[in-house]
Design a protein around this motif. Sequence first.
Motif, PDB file in Angstrom:
ATOM      1  N   SER A 181       0.820  -1.217   0.000  1.00 10.67           N
ATOM      2  CA  SER A 181       0.000   0.000   0.000  1.00 10.67           C
ATOM      3  C   SER A 181       0.852   1.264   0.000  1.00 10.67           C
ATOM      4  O   SER A 181       0.359   2.349  -0.314  1.00 10.67           O
ATOM      5  N   SER A 182       2.147   1.114   0.321  1.00 11.96           N
ATOM      6  CA  SER A 182       3.037   2.273   0.317  1.00 11.96           C
ATOM      7  C   SER A 182       3.568   2.584  -1.076  1.00 11.96           C
ATOM      8  O   SER A 182       4.199   3.625  -1.286  1.00 11.96           O
ATOM      9  N   PHE A 183       3.304   1.685  -2.050  1.00 11.31           N
ATOM     10  CA  PHE A 183       3.784   1.898  -3.412  1.00 11.31           C
ATOM     11  C   PHE A 183       2.762   2.725  -4.197  1.00 11.31           C
ATOM     12  O   PHE A 183       1.578   2.372  -4.227  1.00 11.31           O
ATOM     13  N   PRO A 184       3.212   3.784  -4.837  1.00 13.81           N
ATOM     14  CA  PRO A 184       2.290   4.543  -5.698  1.00 13.81           C
ATOM     15  C   PRO A 184       1.840   3.676  -6.880  1.00 13.81           C
ATOM     16  O   PRO A 184       2.634   2.942  -7.458  1.00 13.81           O
ATOM     17  N   ARG A 185       0.565   3.771  -7.207  1.00 12.05           N
ATOM     18  CA  ARG A 185       0.040   3.051  -8.366  1.00 12.05           C
ATOM     19  C   ARG A 185      -0.199   4.049  -9.489  1.00 12.05           C
ATOM     20  O   ARG A 185      -0.910   5.045  -9.313  1.00 12.05           O
ATOM     21  N   ARG A 186       0.400   3.773 -10.637  1.00 11.35           N
ATOM     22  CA  ARG A 186       0.381   4.732 -11.747  1.00 11.35           C
ATOM     23  C   ARG A 186      -0.983   4.888 -12.385  1.00 11.35           C
ATOM     24  O   ARG A 186      -1.298   5.933 -12.948  1.00 11.35           O
ATOM     25  N   ARG A 187      -1.816   3.877 -12.306  1.00 11.70           N
ATOM     26  CA  ARG A 187      -3.150   3.965 -12.900  1.00 11.70           C
ATOM     27  C   ARG A 187      -4.105   3.048 -12.148  1.00 11.70           C
ATOM     28  O   ARG A 187      -3.690   2.278 -11.288  1.00 11.70           O
ATOM     29  N   ASN A 188      -5.365   3.165 -12.494  1.00 15.32           N
ATOM     30  CA  ASN A 188      -6.365   2.318 -11.858  1.00 15.32           C
ATOM     31  C   ASN A 188      -7.311   1.788 -12.917  1.00 15.32           C
ATOM     32  O   ASN A 188      -7.470   2.391 -13.974  1.00 15.32           O
ATOM     33  N   TYR A 189      -7.923   0.652 -12.626  1.00 12.96           N
ATOM     34  CA  TYR A 189      -8.909   0.075 -13.522  1.00 12.96           C
ATOM     35  C   TYR A 189     -10.296   0.336 -12.946  1.00 12.96           C
ATOM     36  O   TYR A 189     -10.564   0.009 -11.785  1.00 12.96           O
ATOM     37  N   LYS A 190     -11.156   0.895 -13.768  1.00 13.06           N
ATOM     38  CA  LYS A 190     -12.525   1.164 -13.336  1.00 13.06           C
ATOM     39  C   LYS A 190     -13.293  -0.148 -13.212  1.00 13.06           C
ATOM     40  O   LYS A 190     -13.251  -0.997 -14.102  1.00 13.06           O
ATOM     41  N   ALA A 191     -14.006  -0.305 -12.093  1.00 17.01           N
ATOM     42  CA  ALA A 191     -14.860  -1.475 -11.904  1.00 17.01           C
ATOM     43  C   ALA A 191     -16.281  -1.152 -12.346  1.00 17.01           C
ATOM     44  O   ALA A 191     -16.704   0.005 -12.322  1.00 17.01           O
ATOM     45  N   VAL A 192     -17.018  -2.172 -12.761  1.00 18.86           N
ATOM     46  CA  VAL A 192     -18.407  -1.990 -13.192  1.00 18.86           C
ATOM     47  C   VAL A 192     -19.302  -2.928 -12.390  1.00 18.86           C
ATOM     48  O   VAL A 192     -18.862  -4.006 -11.973  1.00 18.86           O
ATOM     49  N   PRO A 193     -20.547  -2.543 -12.143  1.00 18.33           N
ATOM     50  CA  PRO A 193     -21.479  -3.451 -11.456  1.00 18.33           C
ATOM     51  C   PRO A 193     -21.887  -4.598 -12.367  1.00 18.33           C
ATOM     52  O   PRO A 193     -21.793  -4.502 -13.598  1.00 18.33           O
ATOM     53  N   VAL A 194     -22.363  -5.673 -11.770  1.00 13.93           N
ATOM     54  CA  VAL A 194     -22.716  -6.867 -12.534  1.00 13.93           C
ATOM     55  C   VAL A 194     -23.888  -6.609 -13.472  1.00 13.93           C
ATOM     56  O   VAL A 194     -24.091  -7.349 -14.440  1.00 13.93           O
ATOM     57  N   THR A 195     -24.654  -5.546 -13.211  1.00 16.20           N
ATOM     58  CA  THR A 195     -25.816  -5.221 -14.048  1.00 16.20           C
ATOM     59  C   THR A 195     -25.457  -4.322 -15.238  1.00 16.20           C
ATOM     60  O   THR A 195     -26.344  -3.887 -15.971  1.00 16.20           O
ATOM     61  N   THR A 196     -24.181  -4.068 -15.444  1.00 21.11           N
ATOM     62  CA  THR A 196     -23.741  -3.167 -16.516  1.00 21.11           C
ATOM     63  C   THR A 196     -24.164  -3.683 -17.893  1.00 21.11           C
ATOM     64  O   THR A 196     -24.078  -4.883 -18.179  1.00 21.11           O
ATOM     65  N   ASP A 197     -24.631  -2.769 -18.744  1.00 22.97           N
ATOM     66  CA  ASP A 197     -24.995  -3.161 -20.102  1.00 22.97           C
ATOM     67  C   ASP A 197     -23.730  -3.383 -20.926  1.00 22.97           C
ATOM     68  O   ASP A 197     -22.642  -2.926 -20.576  1.00 22.97           O
ATOM     69  N   MET A 198     -23.885  -4.079 -22.038  1.00 20.85           N
ATOM     70  CA  MET A 198     -22.734  -4.493 -22.827  1.00 20.85           C
ATOM     71  C   MET A 198     -22.007  -3.327 -23.473  1.00 20.85           C
ATOM     72  O   MET A 198     -20.792  -3.358 -23.637  1.00 20.85           O
TER      73      MET A 198
END
Length: 198
Positions: free
Chosen positions: A119-136
């Motif tokens: 957790s002390s390491f900087p993360r250069r980017r993040n991945y967006k999460a989607v809910p299970v009901t997300t449309d295609m």
Amino acid sequence: YLEGKDRRQARSVQDGARHQPMRAPGAARPGPGKTIQRRDLPPMNLLFFLTPKQDVLYVYEDFTLRQALEKWSNQRYATIPVLRRNGEYVGIISEGDLLWGIKNIHGLDLDTSEDVPISSFPRRRNYKAVPVTTDMRTLMETAVDQNFVPVVDDRNVFIGIVPRTAIIKYMVRRMDASSETTQISTRAIKKKLMQAQS
């Protein structure tokens, strides 16, 4: 009485015609037993592509560097999800994040790596999460910039991922199925034309 009966019959014919499918002008009526069936694949659904949590490599946010390295060893993934102990999705961490973090720690060895939290390491980017009901459509738009799409429930609890490769493979199969249907229709039209000319 006959006039009223004629009106009812005419109205019945009109109602029946109103529910008949429309055909393009000049289109031939399909003959009995010669209906061309489409060979399309089933409609897309997020769950068709989901890799469940138990099959996904992930780490907890309170892991030490040594724990992360040991779990990640001999794996081919460049990026993996980071979770809280209660299962909530936090983000992702990449091999590059670990390498840059290790580079900035002087005198690092196997023993000291046990005291370094990831957790002390900087993360250069993040991945967006989607809910299970997300449309295609939303799922595909999200996958454009991510190797995989994390999927969560309504409590933000991680339930799995949708790899971008799974979506691409499905689209290729769908294009192949559409092309095959077009070829079948073309052959049927040519056959009717040849029969009309003979």
